[in-house]
Design a protein around this motif. Structure first.
Motif, PDB file in Angstrom:
ATOM      1  N   MET A  23       5.770 -24.216  37.007  1.00 55.01           N
ATOM      2  CA  MET A  23       4.507 -23.525  37.277  1.00 55.01           C
ATOM      3  C   MET A  23       4.188 -23.548  38.770  1.00 55.01           C
ATOM      4  O   MET A  23       3.684 -22.570  39.318  1.00 55.01           O
ATOM      5  CB  MET A  23       3.373 -24.170  36.484  1.00 55.01           C
ATOM      6  N   ARG A  24       4.503 -24.651  39.431  1.00 57.92           N
ATOM      7  CA  ARG A  24       4.280 -24.743  40.877  1.00 57.92           C
ATOM      8  C   ARG A  24       5.122 -23.705  41.619  1.00 57.92           C
ATOM      9  O   ARG A  24       4.634 -23.029  42.531  1.00 57.92           O
ATOM     10  CB  ARG A  24       4.600 -26.147  41.385  1.00 57.92           C
ATOM     11  N   ILE A  25       6.371 -23.548  41.218  1.00 55.59           N
ATOM     12  CA  ILE A  25       7.264 -22.576  41.861  1.00 55.59           C
ATOM     13  C   ILE A  25       6.769 -21.154  41.614  1.00 55.59           C
ATOM     14  O   ILE A  25       6.714 -20.330  42.535  1.00 55.59           O
ATOM     15  CB  ILE A  25       8.716 -22.752  41.363  1.00 55.59           C
ATOM     16  N   VAL A  26       6.397 -20.853  40.384  1.00 55.33           N
ATOM     17  CA  VAL A  26       5.880 -19.516  40.057  1.00 55.33           C
ATOM     18  C   VAL A  26       4.610 -19.238  40.861  1.00 55.33           C
ATOM     19  O   VAL A  26       4.427 -18.141  41.403  1.00 55.33           O
ATOM     20  CB  VAL A  26       5.626 -19.382  38.535  1.00 55.33           C
ATOM     21  N   SER A  27       3.741 -20.238  40.966  1.00 59.19           N
ATOM     22  CA  SER A  27       2.494 -20.077  41.732  1.00 59.19           C
ATOM     23  C   SER A  27       2.775 -19.810  43.205  1.00 59.19           C
ATOM     24  O   SER A  27       2.121 -18.971  43.833  1.00 59.19           O
ATOM     25  CB  SER A  27       1.618 -21.320  41.589  1.00 59.19           C
ATOM     26  N   GLU A  28       3.749 -20.522  43.765  1.00 70.08           N
ATOM     27  CA  GLU A  28       4.126 -20.286  45.164  1.00 70.08           C
ATOM     28  C   GLU A  28       4.638 -18.863  45.353  1.00 70.08           C
ATOM     29  O   GLU A  28       4.306 -18.200  46.340  1.00 70.08           O
ATOM     30  CB  GLU A  28       5.194 -21.281  45.607  1.00 70.08           C
ATOM     31  N   ASN A  29       5.448 -18.414  44.396  1.00 77.07           N
ATOM     32  CA  ASN A  29       5.977 -17.054  44.485  1.00 77.07           C
ATOM     33  C   ASN A  29       4.856 -16.022  44.443  1.00 77.07           C
ATOM     34  O   ASN A  29       4.843 -15.075  45.233  1.00 77.07           O
ATOM     35  CB  ASN A  29       6.992 -16.791  43.374  1.00 77.07           C
ATOM     36  N   LEU A  30       3.920 -16.196  43.529  1.00 77.04           N
ATOM     37  CA  LEU A  30       2.807 -15.256  43.430  1.00 77.04           C
ATOM     38  C   LEU A  30       1.927 -15.297  44.677  1.00 77.04           C
ATOM     39  O   LEU A  30       1.471 -14.253  45.155  1.00 77.04           O
ATOM     40  CB  LEU A  30       1.971 -15.554  42.178  1.00 77.04           C
ATOM     41  N   ARG A  46      10.999 -15.561  50.783  1.00 77.10           N
ATOM     42  CA  ARG A  46      12.072 -15.350  49.804  1.00 77.10           C
ATOM     43  C   ARG A  46      11.691 -16.089  48.526  1.00 77.10           C
ATOM     44  O   ARG A  46      11.325 -17.259  48.565  1.00 77.10           O
ATOM     45  CB  ARG A  46      13.402 -15.859  50.342  1.00 77.10           C
ATOM     46  N   ARG A  47      11.765 -15.380  47.417  1.00 78.78           N
ATOM     47  CA  ARG A  47      11.403 -15.926  46.112  1.00 78.78           C
ATOM     48  C   ARG A  47      12.165 -17.215  45.831  1.00 78.78           C
ATOM     49  O   ARG A  47      13.368 -17.297  46.038  1.00 78.78           O
ATOM     50  CB  ARG A  47      11.712 -14.899  45.027  1.00 78.78           C
ATOM     51  N   LYS A  48      11.432 -18.218  45.319  1.00 73.91           N
ATOM     52  CA  LYS A  48      12.043 -19.482  44.937  1.00 73.91           C
ATOM     53  C   LYS A  48      12.428 -19.436  43.458  1.00 73.91           C
ATOM     54  O   LYS A  48      11.782 -18.774  42.653  1.00 73.91           O
ATOM     55  CB  LYS A  48      11.090 -20.652  45.174  1.00 73.91           C
ATOM     56  N   THR A  49      13.490 -20.167  43.130  1.00 73.44           N
ATOM     57  CA  THR A  49      13.941 -20.291  41.745  1.00 73.44           C
ATOM     58  C   THR A  49      14.038 -21.768  41.398  1.00 73.44           C
ATOM     59  O   THR A  49      14.144 -22.623  42.281  1.00 73.44           O
ATOM     60  CB  THR A  49      15.321 -19.631  41.547  1.00 73.44           C
ATOM     61  N   ILE A  50      14.008 -22.045  40.116  1.00 70.27           N
ATOM     62  CA  ILE A  50      14.134 -23.422  39.655  1.00 70.27           C
ATOM     63  C   ILE A  50      15.155 -23.451  38.525  1.00 70.27           C
ATOM     64  O   ILE A  50      15.194 -22.536  37.704  1.00 70.27           O
ATOM     65  CB  ILE A  50      12.767 -23.992  39.209  1.00 70.27           C
ATOM     66  N   THR A 101       5.922  -9.346  41.040  1.00 71.73           N
ATOM     67  CA  THR A 101       4.753 -10.027  40.470  1.00 71.73           C
ATOM     68  C   THR A 101       4.706  -9.918  38.951  1.00 71.73           C
ATOM     69  O   THR A 101       4.267 -10.856  38.284  1.00 71.73           O
ATOM     70  CB  THR A 101       3.440  -9.500  41.075  1.00 71.73           C
ATOM     71  N   LEU A 102       5.164  -8.819  38.393  1.00 71.74           N
ATOM     72  CA  LEU A 102       5.172  -8.673  36.939  1.00 71.74           C
ATOM     73  C   LEU A 102       6.098  -9.706  36.293  1.00 71.74           C
ATOM     74  O   LEU A 102       5.737 -10.344  35.294  1.00 71.74           O
ATOM     75  CB  LEU A 102       5.597  -7.256  36.553  1.00 71.74           C
ATOM     76  N   MET A 103       7.266  -9.914  36.890  1.00 73.65           N
ATOM     77  CA  MET A 103       8.202 -10.919  36.369  1.00 73.65           C
ATOM     78  C   MET A 103       7.631 -12.331  36.538  1.00 73.65           C
ATOM     79  O   MET A 103       7.783 -13.187  35.665  1.00 73.65           O
ATOM     80  CB  MET A 103       9.555 -10.816  37.070  1.00 73.65           C
ATOM     81  N   GLU A 104       6.980 -12.574  37.665  1.00 78.28           N
ATOM     82  CA  GLU A 104       6.387 -13.896  37.895  1.00 78.28           C
ATOM     83  C   GLU A 104       5.267 -14.170  36.892  1.00 78.28           C
ATOM     84  O   GLU A 104       5.140 -15.291  36.396  1.00 78.28           O
ATOM     85  CB  GLU A 104       5.850 -14.011  39.330  1.00 78.28           C
TER      86      GLU A 104
END
Length: 138
Positions: A23-30, A46-50, A101-104
């Motif tokens: 959730m932290r990674i998704v929040s950073e991406n958004l 650049r989008r982060k992945t986990i 953003t839709l994927m995130e």
């Protein structure tokens, strides 16, 4: 052999931790979905992945989930025409982050549901422990 309730709690706790990190990674991406470079030619966010891995716990004899690593998405950046932007190139195009953003938001929803499921398992296991203790008292 370990206590099944203890193993259940360990598994659910590892799931909670993993989904919290996700959730932290998704929040950073958004939060950085529109973060561009500061000057012409600079790369944007650049989008982060986990990624996760299975981790065997010898004490509880259970397979737990753990964060294997946090990386970056190598997908290409998109470009937008915005000649007044400080990061615009000579043709007026700005490199934009490779964050969809839709994927995130879909990832966020899935993460939230998985977190809730692990929390429910922990709650039910705790209730079972409490019932067991009540039975031992009588």
């Amino acid at each position: 052999m370990s206590d099944p309730l203890s193993a259940t709690l360990q598994i659910a706790a590892s799931g909670l931790k993993a989904q919290s990190d996700r959730m932290r990674i998704v929040s950073e991406n958004l939060a950085n979905a529109r973060s561009t470079g500061e000057a012409s030619g600079d790369d944007p966010y650049r989008r982060k992945t986990i990624t996760f891995e299975s981790e065997f716990n010898r004490v509880t004899q259970a397979n737990l989930v753990a964060v294997k690593g946090i990386g970056t998405d190598k997908a290409p950046f998109t470009v937008e025409y915005d000649p007044g932007h400080p990061a615009a190139d000579v043709d007026g195009y700005v490199k934009m982050p490779n964050v969809n953003t839709l994927m995130e938001l879909a990832d966020m929803r899935e993460t939230n549901r998985t977190y809730e499921a692990n929390l429910k398992v922990m709650t039910q296991a705790r209730e079972m422990v409490m019932r067991h203790i009540d039975l031992l008292r009588n």
